[in-house]
Design an enzyme around this catalytic site. Structure first.
Site, PDB file in Angstrom:
ATOM      1  N   HIS A   1     -16.375  35.953  31.348  1.00 52.72           N
ATOM      2  CA  HIS A   1     -16.651  36.330  32.574  1.00 52.72           C
ATOM      3  C   HIS A   1     -15.430  36.676  33.364  1.00 52.72           C
ATOM      4  CE1 HIS A   1     -20.513  33.958  32.397  1.00 52.72           C
ATOM      5  NE2 HIS A   1     -20.072  33.188  31.670  1.00 52.72           N
TER       6      HIS A   1
ATOM      7  N   GLU B   1     -26.317  26.317  25.773  1.00 54.49           N
ATOM      8  CA  GLU B   1     -24.809  25.816  25.982  1.00 54.49           C
ATOM      9  C   GLU B   1     -24.765  24.521  25.501  1.00 54.49           C
ATOM     10  OE1 GLU B   1     -21.099  26.149  28.978  1.00 54.49           O
ATOM     11  OE2 GLU B   1     -23.315  27.001  29.630  1.00 54.49           O
TER      12      GLU B   1
ATOM     13  N   GLY C   1     -25.641  30.084  34.491  1.00 53.03           N
ATOM     14  CA  GLY C   1     -25.814  29.016  35.309  1.00 53.03           C
ATOM     15  C   GLY C   1     -26.750  27.963  34.762  1.00 53.03           C
TER      16      GLY C   1
END
Length: 356
Positions: A20, A202, A172
């Site tokens: 990111h 994740e 998210g």
């Protein structure tokens, strides 16, 4: 040099598909950009902000993310982020990066789409001109966002295809909203020449004990991705491993991030080697290196200690990269010209790493 001679981890070429760009911004730079944009932060020194960077849970990370990313407002900010990271990543052998950026949150705070996309694309162009690192871009929305805003992000990504935007994703909280609610928003991606590269899987287990494999499976069925960012929850579900392997989905794994957010408890138990042994192409990335105090050398070292060789990671990166054939050919040439270590015994490093 032979394959049995010690090889510096920094010297080995690396492809990074999971980083990111907002998460690469170091505390001092956050303060500088905030001052440049006339923005007040709840802290005023590098030491104070650095203390907030020491996250131990995913909730800590999200709070920090909101604080730090809100300072990015102008094209020059976005461009600086890309160039700064390319410079640092090159020291760790990066030759190709697919950087994630998050435009939806910025648009919701009044920044224009073009300001964001122009800034990041200019940064990618400068990264190659100034540092020789090829950077491609994959804008990402977040689960919980308005699906129409997500659809607008996909449309904008298509307009910037010729400036290095190669994919789109969503990240998210995996349980904030089912991924299928965004299927229509992502549907035009393939026709626009974009790969779909969502975050999912994740957490092998959520805090309430629920399996992360369910949200991973739902994301795969809803979006038909070419890659999954993370995906480690699949390791506990042999049927899901088979689906990922049969579809040729590449997993972009981030060991240090998984440790810092509590997705795993011990790097020695990380599922990366099991996934690789199952025939799934896996890359490793830094995710948010400024937050998680990591770099590409560290991630490759961790993978090597887990038994996943750097050449395997590099080749998986070529498989998963969304760049054009000319760039892939260039990456293959780099790989072919490299003397790769054949065992962890020949893998020397000065990089910091977690003990396994």
């Amino acid at each position: 040099m032979t394959p049995h001679d010690p090889v510096s981890v920094e010297a080995v070429p690396k492809i990074e598909l999971h980083v990111h760009l907002e998460g690469t911004v170091e505390p001092a730079t956050v303060l500088d950009i905030a001052a440049r944009n006339g923005l007040a932060l709840p802290v005023s020194t590098v030491d104070e902000l650095s203390a907030l960077y020491r996250v131990t849970t995913f909730s800590d990370f999200l709070r920090l993310w909101i604080l730090t990313t809100n300072v990015l407002r102008k094209a020059e900010d976005f461009s600086q982020v890309v160039v700064d990271y390319a410079r640092r990543a090159k020291r760790h052998g990066a030759v190709y990066i697919e950087g994630i950026f998050s435009p939806v949150e910025r648009v919701m705070r009044g920044v224009g789409w073009a300001e964001i996309f122009d800034g990041y694309c200019e940064g990618a162009e400068r990264a190659y001109a100034e540092h020789g690192v090829v950077v491609r871009l994959t804008p990402e929305a977040y689960r919980g966002a308005d699906p129409e805003l997500v659809a607008e992000m996909v449309r904008y990504a298509g307009r910037y295809r010729d400036r290095g935007v190669v994919g789109v994703g969503i990240g998210g909280d995996e349980r904030a909203r089912p991924t299928r609610h965004y299927a229509a928003a992502f549907a035009p991606a393939v026709d626009l020449g974009l790969g779909v590269v969502p975050h999912a899987g994740e957490f092998p287990l959520f805090p309430d004990g629920a399996s992360g494999a369910a949200t991973l499976r739902e994301t795969i069925e809803a979006l038909n991705p070419v890659r999954i960012r993370h995906g480690i929850a699949a390791a506990a579900d042999p049927a899901l491993v088979a689906v990922i392997r049969e579809r040729g989905i590449v997993l972009d794994v981030c060991p240090t991030s998984n440790l810092r957010t509590g997705a795993i408890r011990d790097l020695a138990d990380h599922p990366l080697p099991r996934l690789a042994a199952a025939g799934i192409p896996c890359t490793v990335g830094t995710d948010d290196p400024a937050v998680f105090d990591t770099d590409l050398s560290r991630e490759f070292t961790i993978a090597a200690r887990l038994g996943v060789e750097p050449r395997l990671l590099y080749d998986a990166g070529i498989t998963g990269a969304l760049c054009d054939d000319d760039v892939k050919s260039h990456l293959r040439q780099i790989g072919a010209a490299t003397t790769w270590p054949t065992t962890t015994a020949t893998w020397s490093t000065t990089a910091a790493g977690e003990s396994l």
